[in-house]
Structures are given as C-alpha cells and as structure tokens.
Design a protein around this motif. Sequence first.
Motif, PDB file in Angstrom:
ATOM      1  N   SER A   1       0.854  -1.172   0.000  1.00  0.00           N
ATOM      2  CA  SER A   1       0.000   0.000   0.000  1.00  0.00           C
ATOM      3  C   SER A   1       0.897   1.232   0.000  1.00  0.00           C
ATOM      4  O   SER A   1       1.782   1.366   0.846  1.00  0.00           O
TER       5      SER A   1
ATOM      6  N   LYS B   1       0.792   5.427  -0.058  1.00  0.00           N
ATOM      7  CA  LYS B   1      -0.042   6.627   0.141  1.00  0.00           C
ATOM      8  C   LYS B   1      -1.503   6.233   0.368  1.00  0.00           C
ATOM      9  O   LYS B   1      -2.415   6.965  -0.015  1.00  0.00           O
ATOM     10  N   GLY B   2      -1.720   5.066   0.958  1.00  0.00           N
ATOM     11  CA  GLY B   2      -3.070   4.617   1.253  1.00  0.00           C
ATOM     12  C   GLY B   2      -3.766   3.926   0.094  1.00  0.00           C
ATOM     13  O   GLY B   2      -4.887   3.448   0.246  1.00  0.00           O
ATOM     14  N   PHE B   3      -3.123   3.847  -1.062  1.00  0.00           N
ATOM     15  CA  PHE B   3      -3.694   3.201  -2.231  1.00  0.00           C
ATOM     16  C   PHE B   3      -3.335   1.712  -2.251  1.00  0.00           C
ATOM     17  O   PHE B   3      -2.224   1.330  -1.890  1.00  0.00           O
ATOM     18  N   THR B   4      -4.281   0.910  -2.691  1.00  0.00           N
ATOM     19  CA  THR B   4      -4.045  -0.511  -2.926  1.00  0.00           C
ATOM     20  C   THR B   4      -4.635  -0.888  -4.271  1.00  0.00           C
ATOM     21  O   THR B   4      -5.519  -0.190  -4.794  1.00  0.00           O
TER      22      THR B   4
ATOM     23  N   LYS C   1      -7.616   1.545  -5.474  1.00  0.00           N
ATOM     24  CA  LYS C   1      -8.588   1.956  -4.459  1.00  0.00           C
ATOM     25  C   LYS C   1      -7.910   2.694  -3.310  1.00  0.00           C
ATOM     26  O   LYS C   1      -6.749   2.433  -2.979  1.00  0.00           O
ATOM     27  N   LYS C   2      -8.702   3.594  -2.730  1.00  0.00           N
ATOM     28  CA  LYS C   2      -8.267   4.267  -1.505  1.00  0.00           C
ATOM     29  C   LYS C   2      -9.514   4.550  -0.685  1.00  0.00           C
ATOM     30  O   LYS C   2     -10.489   5.072  -1.228  1.00  0.00           O
TER      31      LYS C   2
ATOM     32  N   ALA D   1     -10.227   9.697   0.282  1.00  0.00           N
ATOM     33  CA  ALA D   1      -9.453  10.554  -0.628  1.00  0.00           C
ATOM     34  C   ALA D   1      -8.959  11.809   0.082  1.00  0.00           C
ATOM     35  O   ALA D   1      -9.655  12.378   0.937  1.00  0.00           O
TER      36      ALA D   1
ATOM     37  N   ASP E   1      -4.246  13.887  -3.442  1.00  0.00           N
ATOM     38  CA  ASP E   1      -4.353  12.759  -4.372  1.00  0.00           C
ATOM     39  C   ASP E   1      -4.755  13.213  -5.774  1.00  0.00           C
ATOM     40  O   ASP E   1      -4.719  12.415  -6.722  1.00  0.00           O
TER      41      ASP E   1
END
Lengths: 113, 112
Positions: free
Chosen positions: B55, B57-60, B73-74, B77, B81
């Motif tokens: 992951s 910056k919080g994104f997967t 996905k996050k 937001a 971003d």
Amino acid sequence: NAGVMQNPRHLVRRRGQEARLRCSPMKGHSHVYWYRQLPEEGLKFMVYLQKENIIDESGMPKERFSAEFPKEGPSILRIQQVVRGDSAAYFCASSPTGLTEAFFGQGTRLTVV
Amino acid sequence: AQRVTQPEKLLSVFKGAPVELKCNYSYSGSPELFWYVQYSRQRLQLLLRHISRESIKGFTADLNKGETSFHLKKPFAQEEDSAMYYCALNPPSGAGSYQLTFGKGTKLSVIP
C-alpha cells in the motif's frame, strides 16, 4: 541523482524541419526507453536501447524516426521532416537493467506548426 | 494484442470519500500490472506494482485475473491525491524488457 533529464521541455518546429530530443538517463542506468503520448491518448512504447545498441524498435514509425544511445552522451530521438501528426509529448525512461523499474523524465512537448 | 482500458477520463470525489479508479486489461498470459501517477507539473512516477502487493499513500490495487482487472482503491481521498493516474501492463519479466502498455489515464479531482 538528478533523475532522468530531457531537453528541451518544449520544442516548436515548422513542417519539414528536423526535431532532436535528448534524454540523459539516471546515473548508472544503461537502458533507455522512449514513449510517445499523442493528445488524449496513453503513452505508447517506441524504442528500447542499451548503450550503442537498439534492442527493440517495434514501436517506431518506419520512416523519419530514428533513435540512438551512444557510448558517451545522451540518447537522441530524431524526427526528420516533421509533420503536424508528430505533435505529441515524448517521454524517456531509464533503468539500471531491463528487468527493473524504469524512471521517467518530464517529457518533451513537440509542437509542429 | 495487449491493451489497457481505463473507462473513466475524469473522476471527481469529495475529500474523505472512497476512491476507485478502474483498469481492465487484455493479454494472453500473466503480465505485470502497474499504476503510475503524474502530479501537476511533475514527472510520471510509479505508484504500485501488483507483484509487491503493498500500500502506497493509502492506495491498494488487487489483480483479478478472472475479470482481468487491476482497480486502484483508496478508502478516504485526500486533496493531494488529485492527479493523473495511468494503469500500465508489462509482459512477464521473462520477456526481458520493460515495455509498458499504458491506458489513456484517469484524472482524479478531489473536491475539498
């Protein structure tokens, strides 16, 4: 490490002129890729070079386009007799080997008038 | 022929709302999938690659081979971003190079 450096950032050419785009890879990187991004499109692979060798040019237009990566100095993408359809952003990427992440430059925006 | 499709040209969400950027691909084999991000006036940079399953910056992003998708996905937001996001495909590393096929990109706009 300054990252992949491309120059110029913006280039304006008249139809029929030649355009030369330069790419200095990151220090220690001997693999260079060129991509083209036409307006409203994704980046499209053009050519893959190692020092003094063209490894894959399957994405290069057959005419007017050429690329080189000499032993010393930057990689050069050369477009002869430019036409309006050549107007695009041209991105260069480099990697230390062909199998690891490639880092991109900021691109050269070519405008043909 | 390999192809990457990002169906949304522009996606606007409010700050704190969940984000999902869609990516579908076509390739006869097991490619590597990536997400790249380009912030305003900055260079394209790698955000995620599916093999690392991390992951950032919080994104997967999960690779769904059955649906040939690799959606980003996050859950919440953030304004920072806001950027252009590109999904990309590379043939398996055995092909010996890093020749990416990119989608057309999705511009994410996070509304304060």
